[in-house]
Design a protein around this motif. Structure first.
Motif, mmCIF file in Angstrom:
data_model
loop_
_atom_site.group_PDB
_atom_site.id
_atom_site.type_symbol
_atom_site.label_atom_id
_atom_site.label_comp_id
_atom_site.label_asym_id
_atom_site.label_seq_id
_atom_site.Cartn_x
_atom_site.Cartn_y
_atom_site.Cartn_z
ATOM 1 N N THR A 57 23.575 31.110 61.985
ATOM 2 C CA THR A 57 23.634 31.102 60.484
ATOM 3 C C THR A 57 24.393 31.997 59.792
ATOM 4 O OG1 THR A 57 20.977 30.103 60.518
ATOM 5 C CG2 THR A 57 22.061 30.538 58.522
ATOM 6 N N PRO A 58 25.636 31.868 59.887
ATOM 7 C CA PRO A 58 26.684 32.907 59.480
ATOM 8 C C PRO A 58 26.685 33.062 57.916
ATOM 9 C CG PRO A 58 27.991 30.936 60.242
ATOM 10 C CD PRO A 58 26.355 30.668 60.644
ATOM 11 N N GLY A 59 26.348 31.831 57.186
ATOM 12 C CA GLY A 59 26.502 32.187 55.877
ATOM 13 C C GLY A 59 27.640 32.957 55.039
ATOM 14 N N ARG A 60 27.408 33.989 54.354
ATOM 15 C CA ARG A 60 28.489 34.501 53.813
ATOM 16 C C ARG A 60 29.537 35.189 54.758
ATOM 17 N NH1 ARG A 60 25.167 38.362 49.277
ATOM 18 N NH2 ARG A 60 24.287 36.454 48.121
ATOM 19 N N ARG A 61 29.314 35.374 56.036
ATOM 20 C CA ARG A 61 30.194 35.713 56.970
ATOM 21 C C ARG A 61 31.383 34.769 57.235
ATOM 22 N NH1 ARG A 61 28.335 36.299 61.883
ATOM 23 N NH2 ARG A 61 26.383 35.246 61.607
ATOM 24 N N LEU A 62 31.315 33.456 56.718
ATOM 25 C CA LEU A 62 32.191 32.382 57.082
ATOM 26 C C LEU A 62 33.467 32.716 56.360
ATOM 27 C CD1 LEU A 62 30.035 29.422 56.995
ATOM 28 C CD2 LEU A 62 31.045 30.367 59.058
ATOM 29 N N ARG A 63 33.468 33.001 55.214
ATOM 30 C CA ARG A 63 34.702 33.135 54.331
ATOM 31 C C ARG A 63 35.505 34.033 54.782
ATOM 32 N NH1 ARG A 63 36.045 30.664 49.635
ATOM 33 N NH2 ARG A 63 34.018 30.002 49.238
ATOM 34 N N PRO A 64 35.255 35.440 55.092
ATOM 35 C CA PRO A 64 36.139 36.255 55.698
ATOM 36 C C PRO A 64 36.720 35.914 56.950
ATOM 37 C CG PRO A 64 33.978 37.353 55.182
ATOM 38 C CD PRO A 64 34.026 36.009 54.471
ATOM 39 N N MET A 65 35.691 35.403 57.752
ATOM 40 C CA MET A 65 35.925 35.013 58.977
ATOM 41 C C MET A 65 37.242 33.889 59.148
ATOM 42 S SD MET A 65 33.673 33.226 61.914
ATOM 43 C CE MET A 65 32.393 34.511 61.743
ATOM 44 N N ALA A 66 37.164 33.017 58.155
ATOM 45 C CA ALA A 66 38.197 31.939 58.091
ATOM 46 C C ALA A 66 39.688 32.624 57.655
ATOM 47 C CB ALA A 66 37.641 30.737 57.203
ATOM 48 N N ARG A 67 39.403 33.623 56.489
ATOM 49 C CA ARG A 67 40.472 34.253 56.436
ATOM 50 C C ARG A 67 41.225 34.815 57.240
ATOM 51 N NH1 ARG A 67 38.878 36.365 50.300
ATOM 52 N NH2 ARG A 67 38.821 34.394 49.121
ATOM 53 N N ARG A 68 40.608 35.793 58.233
ATOM 54 C CA ARG A 68 41.091 36.646 59.156
ATOM 55 C C ARG A 68 41.807 35.637 60.302
ATOM 56 N NH1 ARG A 68 36.266 39.448 58.901
ATOM 57 N NH2 ARG A 68 35.473 38.108 60.582
ATOM 58 N N GLU A 69 41.067 34.530 60.586
ATOM 59 C CA GLU A 69 41.859 33.354 61.572
ATOM 60 C C GLU A 69 42.756 32.841 60.842
ATOM 61 O OE1 GLU A 69 41.135 33.201 64.621
ATOM 62 O OE2 GLU A 69 38.911 34.329 64.605
ATOM 63 N N ALA A 70 43.032 32.677 59.672
ATOM 64 C CA ALA A 70 44.234 32.123 58.975
ATOM 65 C C ALA A 70 45.285 33.189 58.936
ATOM 66 C CB ALA A 70 43.796 31.543 57.596
ATOM 67 N N GLU A 71 44.931 34.239 58.797
ATOM 68 C CA GLU A 71 46.095 35.315 58.717
ATOM 69 C C GLU A 71 46.784 35.331 60.316
ATOM 70 O OE1 GLU A 71 44.197 38.618 57.056
ATOM 71 O OE2 GLU A 71 44.348 37.887 54.952
ATOM 72 N N ARG A 72 45.790 35.459 61.281
ATOM 73 C CA ARG A 72 46.308 35.573 62.595
ATOM 74 C C ARG A 72 47.180 34.591 62.910
ATOM 75 N NH1 ARG A 72 42.033 34.135 67.668
ATOM 76 N NH2 ARG A 72 43.783 34.310 69.111
ATOM 77 N N ALA A 73 46.842 33.080 62.576
ATOM 78 C CA ALA A 73 47.705 32.044 62.818
ATOM 79 C C ALA A 73 48.998 32.269 62.163
ATOM 80 C CB ALA A 73 47.083 30.530 62.549
ATOM 81 N N ILE A 74 49.183 32.584 60.887
ATOM 82 C CA ILE A 74 50.289 32.623 60.073
ATOM 83 C C ILE A 74 51.174 33.738 61.009
ATOM 84 C CG2 ILE A 74 51.236 33.602 58.160
ATOM 85 C CD1 ILE A 74 49.082 32.351 56.818
ATOM 86 N N ALA A 75 50.741 34.892 61.402
ATOM 87 C CA ALA A 75 51.476 36.024 62.006
ATOM 88 C C ALA A 75 51.947 35.555 63.373
ATOM 89 C CB ALA A 75 50.477 37.223 62.427
ATOM 90 N N ALA A 76 51.218 34.569 64.121
ATOM 91 C CA ALA A 76 51.477 34.231 65.437
ATOM 92 C C ALA A 76 52.538 33.043 65.121
ATOM 93 C CB ALA A 76 50.250 33.235 66.049
ATOM 94 N N LEU A 77 52.472 32.331 63.739
ATOM 95 C CA LEU A 77 53.728 31.490 63.709
ATOM 96 C C LEU A 77 54.815 31.943 63.293
ATOM 97 C CD1 LEU A 77 54.544 28.391 63.220
ATOM 98 C CD2 LEU A 77 53.822 28.475 60.814
ATOM 99 N N LYS A 78 54.976 33.105 62.570
ATOM 100 C CA LYS A 78 56.074 33.647 62.445
ATOM 101 C C LYS A 78 56.923 34.381 63.728
ATOM 102 C CE LYS A 78 54.869 35.084 57.691
ATOM 103 N NZ LYS A 78 54.340 36.318 56.678
ATOM 104 N N ALA A 79 55.687 34.846 64.426
ATOM 105 C CA ALA A 79 56.542 35.344 65.791
ATOM 106 C C ALA A 79 56.699 34.484 66.804
ATOM 107 C CB ALA A 79 55.299 36.464 66.469
ATOM 108 N N ALA A 80 56.416 32.972 66.727
ATOM 109 C CA ALA A 80 56.397 31.991 67.907
ATOM 110 C C ALA A 80 57.923 31.477 67.934
ATOM 111 C CB ALA A 80 55.455 31.103 67.743
ATOM 112 N N GLY A 81 58.656 31.387 66.963
ATOM 113 C CA GLY A 81 59.972 30.863 66.747
ATOM 114 C C GLY A 81 59.765 29.469 67.120
#
Length: 685
Positions: free
Chosen positions: A524-548
């Motif tokens: 039951t993660p509750g309030r931990r979901l929103r910051p968790m989703a933002r961290r994963e999105a930021e990680r994906a954006i960083a990976a996209l910039k570095a992937a080419g």
């Protein structure tokens, strides 16, 4: 005509005068010769302690009276102490009356001495010395000028006197203080020192006088040299080893139950084997500790009594079980008048004595009762059972002999030529249950109630006091005397096989509720979901910039766009879970550079690692779903689905929201997700 009155010398007048004289003489003779009145039932009327002591002092030399209570017969030679105390007080040169007793008798000090003086009528100094105390009570009659209070203060403040000081030495110290011309100054100095003395535990306390810590007391109890050291060590080793066994084996069972394939893995065997190893190590360590005790004394050495034996040297292994019989003889002599005797040094309720006398008279066998003070200094070493048997064998007549410590209510009995008609254990228990009592003889009444079936039987075996059994070398000791035998005799096996494992099982099971609670909280993660989703999105954006330019770029971009569209609106908890899964999958594909990166999600909890197999989820009534490796290792009953907030505001398993695209598409692994459709579902909420 009326008759004239008879002349004074007429025969009638002389006859009346002679009769009156004879009657008066008879009254005087009865008052002088007759004993004190007795109760109607024959019980001797109790006297006061002061009157009793005054009567004893009247039998001593006038002006040099020293009375030593026979309650000290177990610790002192009464006649010798009497002469030593008399020799000390003779130095004063004034008449004196001294009573030597024990502090266990509750005399009121100077008030008691005043009562003794009132009944004695003698002039001079009256002193009360108590064995085991440094407080001396004293009073003087007019004309006798002695600094009794100052002397008592000096003696009490002198650290060379304590509760172990012998009575003659205490008497010498008190007389020395009375004769000291500077006693008033010393008493004042002692008073000032007492008022200015530091509190307990201050710098005056010596390091060796500090009370031992709980840990030190525990070590002393475990010492193989102590009386119960091997037994205590065995009990502790058994409990610790058994607790380790119970905990480890229970943990092994739980680990096995936790696995879905019911196979005992390395963890289960490790718990079981480890617990056995720990238990064995504890037992062996205890054996080594006990075996470190010094060798037993030889027979010649053991024949020499030590300090402990000296304390009970006056107790005998054979009848009459005591070496000093002064008080025993006094009690037996008092029984000639009544079978119920109350020592004059104690106060007993007369009504209780009358009730006890009636019960004794109605008993089917002869019963004799003695209500006396009992102390460690007496002939029985403070044991009423020993005193009862001493009375029985000294008197030598069949019957039941009862001793009651009227101060504490303790009681004991001895049987001589009597079949009690009941178990002696039951009779002793009845007496124990009756104490303490206000009357002081209630335990004797309880015993009388249990003697209804008693009868005289000359062939009946006489009872033996426990203290005499301990002193009797002919009684074989059934208990093992070797240290290792004592180690295994009492507590080792019960602790190792019963009590310890039970404690271990309970201790291990106590961790189960917290474990289940932690699993529920994680699901039951509750309030931990929103910051968790933002961290994963930021990680994906960083990976996209570095992937080419990568083959996995298009699919990863679609997943990331969908996640960002959802996060840009007003997502609920299920939306946040889905966005997290999509962003995590996109980042993994970009980082690995493969279009197949990511894979299917775990349907127990999509936030777990990606799926590696299939299994059922009984709590969601689902079967044949993709599960991660961790969930596959759990039994189905322990697979707790992720819980999110539902339409009603309550938290529900995410699989129950089967109308949502997230669930039906298995979070985009079963079919592609459309950002527009997800937005429509979000707006429709």
């Amino acid at each position: 005509m009326p008759h004239a009155p008879a002349a004074p010398d007429s025969p009638t007048v002389r006859l009346l005068a002679v009769a009156a004289a004879l009657l008066a003489a008879l009254v005087v003779l009865v008052a002088v010769v007759a004993p004190a009145p007795a109760a109607a039932d024959g019980t001797e009327q109790p006297t006061t302690p002061a009157a009793h002591v005054a009567a004893l002092m009247a039998e001593e030399p006038e002006g040099r009276a020293v009375v030593v209570s026979d309650i000290l017969a177990g610790e002192y030679d009464l006649e010798r102490v009497q002469e030593q105390v008399r020799a000390e007080f003779d130095r004063l040169g004034v008449p004196y009356q001294v009573f030597v007793s024990t502090g266990l008798l509750a005399f009121e000090g100077e008030e008691f001495l005043a009562a003794v003086q009132e009944r004695s009528g003698r002039e001079g100094l009256y002193v009360l010395l108590n064995a085991g105390q440094t407080v001396v009570a004293a009073t003087t009659t007019p004309g006798t000028d002695l600094p009794t209070r100052d002397a008592a203060s000096v003696l009490m403040s002198d650290e060379s006197y304590d509760y172990e000081t012998p009575v003659p030495q205490l008497a010498a110290g008190y007389v020395d203080a009375l004769l000291d011309p500077d006693v008033a100054e010393r008493a004042e100095r002692a008073l000032n020192e007492a008022l200015n003395a530091p509190d307990e535990g201050s710098e005056r306390a010596e390091p060796g006088d500090e009370a031992p810590s709980a840990w030190q007391e525990f070590l002393d109890d475990m010492s193989p040299d102590s009386s119960n050291g091997p037994e205590n060590t065995g009990t502790v080793a058994g409990m610790v080893g058994g607790t380790a066994l119970g905990f480890g084996l229970t943990a092994a069972v739980l680990v096995r139950w936790r696995r879905s394939d019911r196979r005992v893995g390395f963890g289960s065997w490790a718990w079981a084997g480890g617990s056995v190893a720990v238990a064995a190590a504890v037992v062996v360590a205890g054996m080594v500790h006990v075996a470190s005790a010094p060798a037993e004394e030889s027979a010649e050495d053991s024949a020499t009594p030590g300090p402990e034996a000296a304390e009970s040297a006056d107790l005998l292994a054979e009848p009459p079980y005591v070496a000093a019989t002064e008080r025993v003889d006094r009690v037996i002599g008092a029984w000639e008048g009544s079978p119920v005797f109350a020592d004059p040094l104690i106060t007993v309720d007369p009504a209780a004595l009358e009730e006890l006398d009636a019960a004794v008279a109605a008993a089917p066998v002869p019963v004799h009762v003695a209500a006396v003070p009992v102390a460690d200094t007496d002939e029985s070493d403070g044991d009423p059972e020993v005193l009862a048997h001493a009375l029985a064998h000294t008197r030598g007549e069949d019957g039941v002999y009862v001793v009651v410590d009227a101060r504490s209510g303790r009681g004991a009995f001895a049987l001589l030529g009597v079949d009690p008609g009941a178990e002696t254990y039951d009779l002793s228990t009845a007496m124990s249950d009756a104490m303490p009592s206000e009357s002081g003889v209630e335990v004797a009444l309880a015993l009388m109630d249990g003697l209804g079936g008693a009868r005289l039987d000359p062939e009946a075996e006489a009872t033996v006091p426990v203290a005499a059994r301990l002193l009797d070398d002919t009684i074989e000791d059934e208990e093992p005397t070797a240290p290792l035998g004592r180690y295994a005799a009492d507590g080792l096996l019960p602790g190792l096989l019963i009590l310890g494992p039970l404690v271990g099982v309970l201790l291990c099971l106590a961790f189960v509720p917290p474990y289940l609670l932690v699993r529920l909280v994680r699901a039951t993660p509750g309030r931990r979901l929103r910051p968790m989703a933002r961290r994963e999105a930021e990680r994906a954006i960083a990976a996209l910039k570095a992937a080419g330019d990568l083959p996995a770029g298009d699919q990863a971009v679609r997943d990331l766009d969908t996640a960002l569209i959802v996060l840009g609106e007003d997502p609920d908890e299920l939306d946040l879970v889905g966005a997290t899964v999509l962003a995590r999958r996109a980042a993994r594909r970009l980082e690995e550079g493969s279009a197949g990166g990511g894979g299917r999600v775990c349907m127990v909890d999509p936030l777990h690692d990606f799926a590696s197999g299939k299994g059922g989820i009984p709590k969601a009534n689902r079967s044949d779903l993709h599960l991660c490796g961790r969930c596959l290792r759990l039994t189905p009953a322990l697979r707790t689905p992720l819980r999110v907030t539902g339409p009603t505001g309550r938290r529900v398993p995410h699989l129950s929201l089967d109308e949502r695209s997230w669930v039906t598409s298995w979070y985009g692994t079963r079919e592609n997700l459309s950002g527009e459709k997800l937005l429509e579902e979000s707006r429709a909420r």
